[in-house]
Design an enzyme around this catalytic site. Structure first.
Site, PDB file in Angstrom:
ATOM      1  N   ASP A 336     -14.167   0.000  60.223  1.00 60.89           N
ATOM      2  CA  ASP A 336     -15.310  -0.573  60.941  1.00 60.89           C
ATOM      3  C   ASP A 336     -16.279  -1.151  59.923  1.00 60.89           C
ATOM      4  O   ASP A 336     -16.002  -1.120  58.719  1.00 60.89           O
ATOM      5  CB  ASP A 336     -16.006   0.511  61.786  1.00 60.89           C
ATOM      6  N   ASP A 338     -20.385  -0.806  58.885  1.00 63.37           N
ATOM      7  CA  ASP A 338     -21.579   0.012  59.146  1.00 63.37           C
ATOM      8  C   ASP A 338     -22.826  -0.667  58.583  1.00 63.37           C
ATOM      9  O   ASP A 338     -22.825  -1.101  57.430  1.00 63.37           O
ATOM     10  CB  ASP A 338     -21.418   1.384  58.475  1.00 63.37           C
ATOM     11  N   ASP A 426     -20.896  -0.324  63.595  1.00 59.96           N
ATOM     12  CA  ASP A 426     -21.900   0.716  63.860  1.00 59.96           C
ATOM     13  C   ASP A 426     -23.244   0.251  63.320  1.00 59.96           C
ATOM     14  O   ASP A 426     -23.321  -0.216  62.179  1.00 59.96           O
ATOM     15  CB  ASP A 426     -21.539   2.036  63.152  1.00 59.96           C
TER      16      ASP A 426
HETATM   17  N1  DCT Z   1     -21.263   9.396  58.475  1.00 55.88           N
HETATM   18  C1  DCT Z   1     -22.311  10.207  58.826  1.00 55.88           C
HETATM   19  N2  DCT Z   1     -22.249  10.889  59.986  1.00 55.88           N
HETATM   20  C2  DCT Z   1     -21.168  10.761  60.787  1.00 55.88           C
HETATM   21  C3  DCT Z   1     -20.114   9.909  60.451  1.00 55.88           C
HETATM   22  C4  DCT Z   1     -20.189   9.232  59.260  1.00 55.88           C
HETATM   23  O1  DCT Z   1     -23.277  10.318  58.092  1.00 55.88           O
HETATM   24  N3  DCT Z   1     -21.108  11.459  61.887  1.00 55.88           N
HETATM   25  C5  DCT Z   1     -21.333   8.683  57.219  1.00 55.88           C
HETATM   26  C6  DCT Z   1     -20.264   9.022  56.249  1.00 55.88           C
HETATM   27  C7  DCT Z   1     -19.596   7.730  55.919  1.00 55.88           C
HETATM   28  C8  DCT Z   1     -20.379   6.666  56.651  1.00 55.88           C
HETATM   29  O2  DCT Z   1     -21.239   7.326  57.538  1.00 55.88           O
HETATM   30  C9  DCT Z   1     -19.541   5.674  57.369  1.00 55.88           C
HETATM   31  O3  DCT Z   1     -18.590   6.313  58.203  1.00 55.88           O
HETATM   32  P1  DCT Z   1     -17.141   5.697  58.412  1.00 55.88           P
HETATM   33  O4  DCT Z   1     -17.258   4.297  58.849  1.00 55.88           O
HETATM   34  O5  DCT Z   1     -16.389   6.636  59.303  1.00 55.88           O
HETATM   35  O6  DCT Z   1     -16.529   5.820  56.962  1.00 55.88           O
HETATM   36  P2  DCT Z   1     -16.217   4.706  55.884  1.00 55.88           P
HETATM   37  O7  DCT Z   1     -16.330   5.396  54.589  1.00 55.88           O
HETATM   38  O8  DCT Z   1     -17.064   3.515  56.115  1.00 55.88           O
HETATM   39  O9  DCT Z   1     -14.707   4.396  56.153  1.00 55.88           O
HETATM   40  P3  DCT Z   1     -14.058   3.043  56.724  1.00 55.88           P
HETATM   41  O10 DCT Z   1     -14.006   2.123  55.562  1.00 55.88           O
HETATM   42  O11 DCT Z   1     -12.711   3.416  57.213  1.00 55.88           O
HETATM   43  O12 DCT Z   1     -14.945   2.549  57.815  1.00 55.88           O
HETATM   44 MG    MG Z   2     -17.067   2.413  57.922  1.00 59.55          MG
END
Ligand code: DCT
Ligand code: MG
Length: 502
Positions: A336, A338, A426
């Protein structure tokens, strides 16, 4: 920077060698948290003196002697193994925590007049893995049989530097399967043990070649050592192969790849006897399943960043949009994208997020939106639960991304003639006062965050989450406007986002 035309002799009068300049003497220092040390080898003494003077004139602190206070070592000698052996000869205990950088980081920083973010291309890393990675104290003498350096690996990911270049993928992939399998069986302890072991291996500069390499590493227990041994001998692990062909594991993984489906729902479907997706059965979760189960590229993330940036700034000019998550850590692909969106005007951030959603809707870009209003309450900090999800206003979106907005086009999806794809995005919207904590939390990786919190609690008697940092000894919340402030409160060396891929 040209080599100077004046001689070392004349410079020596101004900058005598081997004199440590105390903090108080760095009168014009602008960047207190960065202390440079320039390696004279290959650079030569006169060029070193010239670059030292240049850096100091721009407000950088440059140390004459390599000591524990140094944070950034700059070298023109890019031969990693001999450089590290030489550096280790100085017996500086904090060497594993220092950034060892090539001259391009220095020249970039001079050009910009401030320390630039460290990127993997700047790092001078050891080329071979040394079997003596040890938990013992530094320094150690170079081994007679190898010239590679010896470094201490911390048990905390927030004291390791982990780039996206994973030299031990063959082992970490196996460990992740085992961790997931334990998670599916609700054996959290074992699952975490394998995630920690994988995280340690990811931080190593090169591939493990023998069991001796792995044995002294933190979190590498009997089970993980046995898996490494099998992979070293046969190229794969029988246990991992069995899991990968296990029907329950395969089915749960497939179900959990659907947006919004967790272990409980997946298990429920599996118990009902479902083994694969049935057309029309799960309409919401399957919205754009094909698109959102495909990785998002850096160019696609960039394009979404541009769209959201235009949207946010059309609403208010003082808005702040920041890319976080895996892409901020320098990953090429993610599941995703963020973002943090906020505004300096306290209390306006929530309205900003709802206005952004409205505008994206208007532009016909929203395919799915799950908005969660803020439940953040400053008066209830610190929150001793410190659960994974924060209380800020946020939304989980599926956005429509047109290929025409993406540099180089969409990632392998133009073939179906649609010219667009669905992407998971997100957005989180903290008040400005909590921005630094949110940025640190949302940048991840998850393992890095877990270890930051564990370190805070175990080593510093502090509580850290996406909202705040609380000092349990002083019984007070510690303010921070930047991530650097938070690392400093924790007494940790700053770790760049690209080194948080733990
Ligand atoms: N995070 C957080 N609380 C959550 C979920 C995630 O604080 N409940 C943080 C940890 C990593 C960040 O947000 C982004 O989450 P992801 O998108 O799930 O992880 P990513 O490292 O960006 O992995 P990807 O590249 O697969 O999106
Ligand atoms: Mg992510």
């Amino acid at each position: 920077y040209p080599r100077p035309c004046f001689s070392f002799r004349t410079l020596r009068k101004k900058w005598p060698q081997r004199i440590v300049i105390p903090v108080s003497m760095h009168k014009d220092a602008k960047f207190e948290s960065v202390r440079l040390y320039l390696v004279e080898r290959k650079m030569g003494s006169s060029r070193r003196a010239f670059l030292t003077q240049l850096a100091r004139s721009k407000g950088f602190i440059v140390e004459d002697i390599l000591s524990d206070v140094v944070t950034h070592i700059v070298s023109e000698d890019c031969q990693a193994s001999s450089l590290w052996t030489w550096l280790e000869g100085h017996g500086v205990k904090t060497l594993p925590m220092m950034q060892v950088l090539d001259i391009t980081w220095f020249t970039d920083s001079m050009k910009q007049g401030k320390p630039v973010a460290v990127e993997p291309r700047h790092l001078i890393q050891v080329e071979m893995f040394c079997h003596k990675y040890s938990t013992g104290s530094l320094p150690m003498l170079p081994d007679a049989t190898t010239s590679t350096p010896v470094a201490k690996v911390s048990q905390y990911a927030c004291q390791r530097r982990t780039t996206t270049a994973n030299s031990n993928k063959i082992f970490t992939d196996a460990f992740e399967v085992l961790a997931e399998s334990y998670e599916f069986n609700e054996m959290e302890g074992q699952s975490l043990a394998f995630r920690r072991a994988a995280s340690v291996l990811r931080s190593l500069p090169s591939k493990i070649q023998s069991l001796r390499d792995a044995e002294s590493l933190p979190f590498l227990g009997k089970h993980s050592i046995a898996v490494i041994e099998e992979i070293l001998q046969c190229g794969f692990s029988m246990e991992v192969q069995k899991i990968l062909s296990n029907e329950r594991f395969k089915t749960l993984k497939l179900f959990m790849s659907v947006f919004g489906v967790g272990l409980k729902t997946a298990e429920k479907w599996y118990r009902k006897g479902l083994l694969s997706f049935t057309r029309g059965l799960f309409p919401t979760g399957f919205l754009h399943y094909g698109d959102i189960s495909r990785a998002v590229s850096k160019a696609e993330a960039q394009a979404l960043g541009n769209i959201i940036d235009e949207t946010v700034h059309a609403i208010t000019s003082d808005a702040l949009l920041t890319l976080t998550g895996g892409f901020r850590r320098g990953k090429d692909f993610g599941h995703d994208v963020d973002f943090i969106v906020t505004t300096p005007e306290m209390g306006k951030e929530e309205h900003l997020l709802t206005a952004v959603i409205e505008s994206l809707k208007h532009q016909g870009l929203i395919l799915y939106c799950d908005y969660r209003a803020s439940t953040f309450d400053m008066s209830r900090l610190p929150n001793h639960k410190f659960d994974a999800m924060d209380h800020f206003a946020k939304c989980f979106l599926i956005l429509r991304l047109d290929g025409s907005r993406v540099e180089g086009g969409l990632c392998g999806a133009e073939g179906d003639g649609r010219g667009w794809r669905a992407v998971r995005v997100d957005l989180v919207s903290p008040p400005m006062k909590q921005y630094a904590f949110t940025l640190l939390g949302w940048t991840g990786s998850k393992q890095f965050e877990r270890d930051l919190r564990r370190f805070a609690q175990k080593e510093r008697h502090m509580l850290l989450d996406n909202h705040a940092l609380y000092d349990k000894t002083k019984r007070e919340l510690l303010a921070a406007t930047t991530e650097q402030d938070i690392f400093a409160h924790l007494g940790l060396q700053y770790i760049e986002p690209c080194q948080r891929n733990a």
